[in-house]
Design a protein around this motif. Structure first.
Motif, mmCIF file in Angstrom:
data_model
loop_
_atom_site.group_PDB
_atom_site.id
_atom_site.type_symbol
_atom_site.label_atom_id
_atom_site.label_comp_id
_atom_site.label_asym_id
_atom_site.label_seq_id
_atom_site.Cartn_x
_atom_site.Cartn_y
_atom_site.Cartn_z
ATOM 1 N N GLY A 12 0.822 -1.202 0.000
ATOM 2 C CA GLY A 12 0.000 0.000 0.000
ATOM 3 C C GLY A 12 0.857 1.252 0.000
ATOM 4 O O GLY A 12 2.090 1.196 -0.019
ATOM 5 N N SER A 13 0.191 2.378 0.009
ATOM 6 C CA SER A 13 0.888 3.663 0.024
ATOM 7 C C SER A 13 0.023 4.666 0.777
ATOM 8 O O SER A 13 -1.117 4.380 1.128
ATOM 9 N N GLY A 14 0.594 5.823 1.017
ATOM 10 C CA GLY A 14 -0.155 6.850 1.730
ATOM 11 C C GLY A 14 0.771 7.800 2.455
ATOM 12 O O GLY A 14 2.008 7.674 2.411
ATOM 13 N N ALA A 15 0.169 8.743 3.153
ATOM 14 C CA ALA A 15 0.923 9.835 3.753
ATOM 15 C C ALA A 15 1.926 9.366 4.810
ATOM 16 O O ALA A 15 2.946 10.023 5.036
ATOM 17 N N LEU A 16 1.648 8.247 5.474
ATOM 18 C CA LEU A 16 2.516 7.814 6.570
ATOM 19 C C LEU A 16 3.609 6.841 6.136
ATOM 20 O O LEU A 16 4.361 6.338 6.973
ATOM 21 N N ARG A 17 3.710 6.575 4.842
ATOM 22 C CA ARG A 17 4.736 5.621 4.402
ATOM 23 C C ARG A 17 6.139 6.103 4.773
ATOM 24 O O ARG A 17 6.976 5.312 5.232
ATOM 25 N N ALA A 18 6.408 7.381 4.566
ATOM 26 C CA ALA A 18 7.744 7.901 4.884
ATOM 27 C C ALA A 18 8.044 7.736 6.369
ATOM 28 O O ALA A 18 9.178 7.414 6.756
#
Length: 554
Positions: free
Chosen positions: A406-412
């Protein structure tokens, strides 16, 4: 003409600054690297620019000395504010600005053209936005009056159709159909309705990943990237979508209209009034609440009027949980209109032995490694930060690998936690994947994790996570948070191990317990699949909608 040496030197010296607004940041980086193999690519986060404020954004970006400013988005046609990004890149000193997506969408412009075109573009977009807002205000008042007059209208068909015709409206004001729970939900519900004898056609503003258009007649009304603010963008495209969708529906009126509720949308309301057909509203939660706590949106008072219009106009409202039913009752919605309809799973697509061995080979996983998997949005309530912290607690000599999809704002932030703890090498993060790859990737896992955390502002958890039912159907050992519907559907020590939401130690302990006990994984997984097949398929979900249509005639 430049020599080859000079061209290579220019390429080597080129500096790209990448801003990922939505979609998979790693994939965006790869796309740029394939086009500019010798360039240096530095990333700037959306949060960094937003924190800087409008006055400082140019200075922050200029300080990174970009020759190319690249903006990645999930779907280019959905990206508002494109002209502003082109101007931002030019004012920050970039020779060229690029806006692109994962579907080959690509817009590129020079610094000189962006600056020269800015006055006309800004004026035009402001004028179009203002006109759309004025027109919407007028039409909203008219629709509110019409719905009030028809509030107690009986929507009963003269004779319910044996094989009813349903038009499904998907008018969500943003990306998200290419992967994740929304795509699974739409595919699952539509395919199940077809199997139950309902004739389904779709009107959407985007392609639905995985949907077979040879079985479902589909009309796509593409949005236009116009709107000086988020609300103006949504409202402009609501008018654009509604006008064309209503014409389509009028040409062949269905037995009922089914709409996935969307922010600043009244397409289903307008179509129901025009055709005198009942509106069934799939209501996955309040967009006003989301706009206030998660996804900041302006014009919340106006959005509340849109939301009330949809809820008042609907003949039936389908909510995913009892919590959401109680929220609507407290808002004054008539109880007879509300039907609890949890999400589900296609148990023929999500099942053991559906390609996991091949997926493991492709991922470079060895047969003796125990794989713990997660799929979902790297967002506020999916618990990915808690999961990352639990991963750092797993002993380094343990034969456990993690697959986070998945991906999204909290990946970093997840990557940062893993990197600082020296645990990044034991985690595979392929990003967002194609819809049809999900079953085989879940099948590649031995344990599946759903570490959801409580919602912001003390709100009770109202979700019905699609991945919960997909996990159950896979027949794997599950670790999940004891939260809302998750703790009602799963039984501790019978179909899963349940842990306190947000408790890193409990989550770590449950993962270790399952990774070291194949017998427990097998027994919990078999029981979970039986429960999913017996109670939680998309056929169960679609049948409740069809039953509600038939109930209207009684």
């Amino acid at each position: 003409m430049k020599s080859q040496t000079e061209v290579c030197a220019t390429s080597i010296a080129m500096k790209i600054v990448l801003l990922t607004l939505s979609g998979d940041a790693a994939r965006a980086h790869e796309t740029l690297k394939s086009r500019y193999p010798d360039a240096t690519i530095n990333s700037i986060s959306r949060e960094q620019l937003e924190k800087a404020g409008s006055a400082l954004r140019i200075r922050v970006l200029r300080g990174m000395s970009p020759e190319i400013f690249a903006v990645a988005t999930e779907r280019l046609v959905w990206q508002r504010g494109q002209d502003q990004f082109l101007l931002l890149g030019a004012l920050a000193g970039a020779r060229r600005t690029i806006i692109f997506d994962a579907h080959s969408g690509w817009r590129e412009e020079s610094k000189s053209r962006a600056i020269a075109s800015a006055p006309v573009r800004v004026t035009r977009e402001a004028a179009l936005s203002s006109a759309a807002m004025r027109r919407a205000a007028k039409e909203l008042r008219a629709l509110e009056a019409a719905v009030t007059r028809d509030k107690h209208r009986e929507w009963a068909p003269a004779e319910p159709a044996i094989n009813p015709q349903m038009i499904y409206l998907r008018a969500s004001p943003g990306p998200g159909t290419q992967a994740g729970g929304a795509a699974s939900h739409i595919n699952g519900f539509v395919n199940a309705a077809l199997q139950l004898g309902t004739n389904v056609s779709l009107i959407s503003n985007d392609e639905i990943a995985g949907l077979d258009q040879t079985r479902v007649p589909t009309k796509i009304i593409w949005p236009e990237p116009i709107g000086s603010t988020r609300a103006a963008f949504d409202i402009y495209n609501n008018l654009h979508f509604t006008e064309r969708a209503v014409l389509e529906i009028q040409n062949e009126p269905p037995d009922f209209i089914y709409q996935r509720y969307a922010r600043f949308s009244w397409a289903g309301v307008a179509a129901a009034l025009r055709t005198q057909r009942p509106l069934f509203l799939e209501y996955n939660g309040s967009e006003v609440w989301v706009g206030r706590h998660w996804d900041r949106v302006d014009k919340l008072d106006l959005l509340a009027r849109y939301e009330r219009l949809n809820l008042t106009a609907a003949a039936r409202i389908f909510v995913v949980s009892e919590v959401e039913r109680q929220n609507l009752l407290q808002a004054g919605i008539e109880p007879e209109k509300i039907i609890v309809n949890p999400n589900g799973v296609d148990a023929d697509k999500f099942k053991p032995g559906i390609g996991g061995d091949e997926a493991r080979r492709e991922l470079g996983l060895t047969p003796d490694e125990i794989v713990v998997g997660f799929i979902g949005t790297f967002g506020p309530w999916h618990g990915v930060e808690v999961l990352a912290q639990a991963i750092t607690n797993i002993p380094l000599d343990s034969p456990v690998r993690f697959l986070l999809i998945g991906s999204g704002a909290l990946r970093a932030r997840v990557e940062e936690i893993l990197r600082e703890a020296g645990a990044a090498d034991r985690v595979l993060m392929p990003g967002a994947v194609a819809h049809d790859r999900v079953p085989s990737l879940l099948d590649a896992c031995d344990v599946l994790v759903s570490p959801h955390v409580p919602l912001d502002a003390g709100a009770e958890f109202f979700g019905s996570p699609t991945k919960l039912f997909e996990y159950m159907a896979m027949g794997k050992g599950i670790v999940a948070s004891r939260l809302g519907q998750i703790g009602e559907v799963l039984q501790h020590e019978e179909t899963a191990l349940l842990v306190e939401p947000g408790n890193v130690e409990e989550l770590t302990g449950a993962i270790l317990r399952l990774t070291t006990s194949p017998e427990l994984r097998e027994s919990l997984g078999a029981a979970a699949r039986r429960t999913a097949v017996e109670r939680h398929t998309w056929k169960h979900n679609a049948q409740r909608v069809i039953d509600a249509y038939r109930e209207l005639s009684k």
